[in-house]
Design a protein around this motif. Structure first.
Motif, PDB file in Angstrom:
ATOM      1  N   LYS A   1       0.808  -1.220   0.000  1.00 51.49           N
ATOM      2  CA  LYS A   1       0.000   0.000   0.000  1.00 51.49           C
ATOM      3  C   LYS A   1       0.845   1.277   0.000  1.00 51.49           C
ATOM      4  N   HIS A   2       1.899   1.308   0.778  1.00 48.74           N
ATOM      5  CA  HIS A   2       2.725   2.520   0.850  1.00 48.74           C
ATOM      6  C   HIS A   2       3.599   2.724  -0.385  1.00 48.74           C
ATOM      7  N   LEU A   3       3.754   1.701  -1.196  1.00 47.15           N
ATOM      8  CA  LEU A   3       4.626   1.839  -2.358  1.00 47.15           C
ATOM      9  C   LEU A   3       3.858   2.100  -3.642  1.00 47.15           C
ATOM     10  N   GLY A   4       2.588   2.396  -3.520  1.00 43.51           N
ATOM     11  CA  GLY A   4       1.795   2.699  -4.701  1.00 43.51           C
ATOM     12  C   GLY A   4       2.427   3.809  -5.524  1.00 43.51           C
ATOM     13  N   GLY A   5       2.242   3.739  -6.812  1.00 43.41           N
ATOM     14  CA  GLY A   5       2.849   4.735  -7.682  1.00 43.41           C
ATOM     15  C   GLY A   5       1.853   5.701  -8.287  1.00 43.41           C
ATOM     16  N   GLY A   6       0.581   5.566  -7.915  1.00 45.39           N
ATOM     17  CA  GLY A   6      -0.437   6.424  -8.500  1.00 45.39           C
ATOM     18  C   GLY A   6      -0.346   7.859  -8.017  1.00 45.39           C
ATOM     19  N   VAL A   7      -1.078   8.730  -8.668  1.00 45.83           N
ATOM     20  CA  VAL A   7      -1.038  10.153  -8.354  1.00 45.83           C
ATOM     21  C   VAL A   7      -1.972  10.547  -7.207  1.00 45.83           C
ATOM     22  N   SER A   8      -2.820   9.625  -6.741  1.00 50.01           N
ATOM     23  CA  SER A   8      -3.640   9.884  -5.569  1.00 50.01           C
ATOM     24  C   SER A   8      -2.902   9.353  -4.346  1.00 50.01           C
ATOM     25  N   LEU A   9      -2.773  10.187  -3.335  1.00 51.67           N
ATOM     26  CA  LEU A   9      -2.093   9.792  -2.106  1.00 51.67           C
ATOM     27  C   LEU A   9      -3.075   9.495  -0.982  1.00 51.67           C
TER      28      LEU A   9
ATOM     29  N   GLY B   1       6.521  20.105  -0.026  1.00 47.42           N
ATOM     30  CA  GLY B   1       5.830  21.130   0.747  1.00 47.42           C
ATOM     31  C   GLY B   1       4.327  21.141   0.564  1.00 47.42           C
ATOM     32  N   ILE B   2       3.757  20.073   0.019  1.00 45.94           N
ATOM     33  CA  ILE B   2       2.304  19.998  -0.173  1.00 45.94           C
ATOM     34  C   ILE B   2       1.700  19.371   1.085  1.00 45.94           C
ATOM     35  N   PRO B   3       0.900  20.108   1.862  1.00 54.42           N
ATOM     36  CA  PRO B   3       0.362  19.575   3.111  1.00 54.42           C
ATOM     37  C   PRO B   3      -0.527  18.347   2.891  1.00 54.42           C
ATOM     38  N   PRO B   4      -0.479  17.393   3.834  1.00 53.75           N
ATOM     39  CA  PRO B   4      -1.296  16.179   3.705  1.00 53.75           C
ATOM     40  C   PRO B   4      -2.791  16.434   3.599  1.00 53.75           C
ATOM     41  N   ASN B   5      -3.290  17.513   4.205  1.00 56.53           N
ATOM     42  CA  ASN B   5      -4.728  17.779   4.106  1.00 56.53           C
ATOM     43  C   ASN B   5      -5.135  18.176   2.684  1.00 56.53           C
ATOM     44  N   VAL B   6      -4.175  18.555   1.858  1.00 53.90           N
ATOM     45  CA  VAL B   6      -4.461  18.899   0.465  1.00 53.90           C
ATOM     46  C   VAL B   6      -4.554  17.639  -0.398  1.00 53.90           C
ATOM     47  N   THR B   7      -3.798  16.605  -0.046  1.00 52.33           N
ATOM     48  CA  THR B   7      -3.760  15.368  -0.853  1.00 52.33           C
ATOM     49  C   THR B   7      -4.461  14.206  -0.167  1.00 52.33           C
TER      50      THR B   7
ATOM     51  N   ARG C   1      -9.441  15.299  -3.442  1.00 52.09           N
ATOM     52  CA  ARG C   1      -8.510  16.408  -3.262  1.00 52.09           C
ATOM     53  C   ARG C   1      -7.415  16.369  -4.328  1.00 52.09           C
ATOM     54  N   GLN C   2      -6.502  17.306  -4.230  1.00 48.35           N
ATOM     55  CA  GLN C   2      -5.412  17.453  -5.198  1.00 48.35           C
ATOM     56  C   GLN C   2      -4.621  16.160  -5.363  1.00 48.35           C
ATOM     57  N   LYS C   3      -4.375  15.840  -6.586  1.00 52.08           N
ATOM     58  CA  LYS C   3      -3.507  14.721  -6.910  1.00 52.08           C
ATOM     59  C   LYS C   3      -2.137  15.298  -7.246  1.00 52.08           C
ATOM     60  N   VAL C   4      -1.105  14.500  -7.057  1.00 53.60           N
ATOM     61  CA  VAL C   4       0.234  14.972  -7.393  1.00 53.60           C
ATOM     62  C   VAL C   4       0.532  14.624  -8.846  1.00 53.60           C
ATOM     63  N   THR C   5       1.606  15.178  -9.364  1.00 61.67           N
ATOM     64  CA  THR C   5       2.000  14.842 -10.734  1.00 61.67           C
ATOM     65  C   THR C   5       2.618  13.446 -10.758  1.00 61.67           C
TER      66      THR C   5
END
Length: 147
Positions: A64-72, A87-93, A98-102
């Motif tokens: 689970k922790h090694l997932g490579g998807g853009v959703s955290l 620097g992206i706060p956890p409450n944002v992702t 919520r925001q996905k990362v690149t």
């Protein structure tokens, strides 16, 4: 599983976890992890950075922790590493909506986690794993855990 990794929650559980054999995450095959409840520790450059509990060490610590998807959303550890790196706060992702990362950021989070070492302790039940993780987090306050 060797008795060196088998432990019952005791006052010395933090020392037992720190002294448990550590395996480089990059070299660890998921099948090497036991499919039992437990507590696991991630170290980076020899320093403890995260302690977690799992109903199945194989499923949580090895997958689970090694997932490579853009959703955290499914891993607080991935969200906390993202904050450390970008620097992206956890409450944002933190939620699926919520925001996905690149893709590049997700790959960097995964690579950071693969640069860690993993050790673990098996425990007799999920309740024991939950109690032990809570106690270890309070006692040590690893930097990537939120209390």
């Amino acid at each position: 599983m060797s008795s060196a990794r088998r432990a019952v929650p005791t006052a010395g559980a933090w020392a037992a976890l720190l002294n448990a054999p550590a395996v480089a995450a990059r070299e660890l095959a998921r099948a090497e992890l036991p499919n039992v409840p437990g507590v696991y520790l991630r170290k980076r450059d020899g320093e403890p950075v995260y302690v977690g509990m799992a109903t199945s060490l194989r499923g949580r610590a090895g997958g689970k922790h090694l997932g490579g998807g853009v959703s955290l959303a499914g891993s607080s550890l991935r969200r906390n590493v993202c904050e450390l790196l970008f620097g992206i706060p956890p409450n944002v992702t933190g939620r699926p909506t919520r925001q996905k990362v690149t893709t590049e950021q997700a790959a960097a989070v995964r690579n950071w986690l693969l640069g860690c070492e993993l050790s673990w302790l098996e425990v007799p039940s999920v309740a024991a794993a939950d109690e032990l993780e809570r106690r270890l987090r309070r006692e040590y306050l690893p930097p990537l855990n939120r209390v």
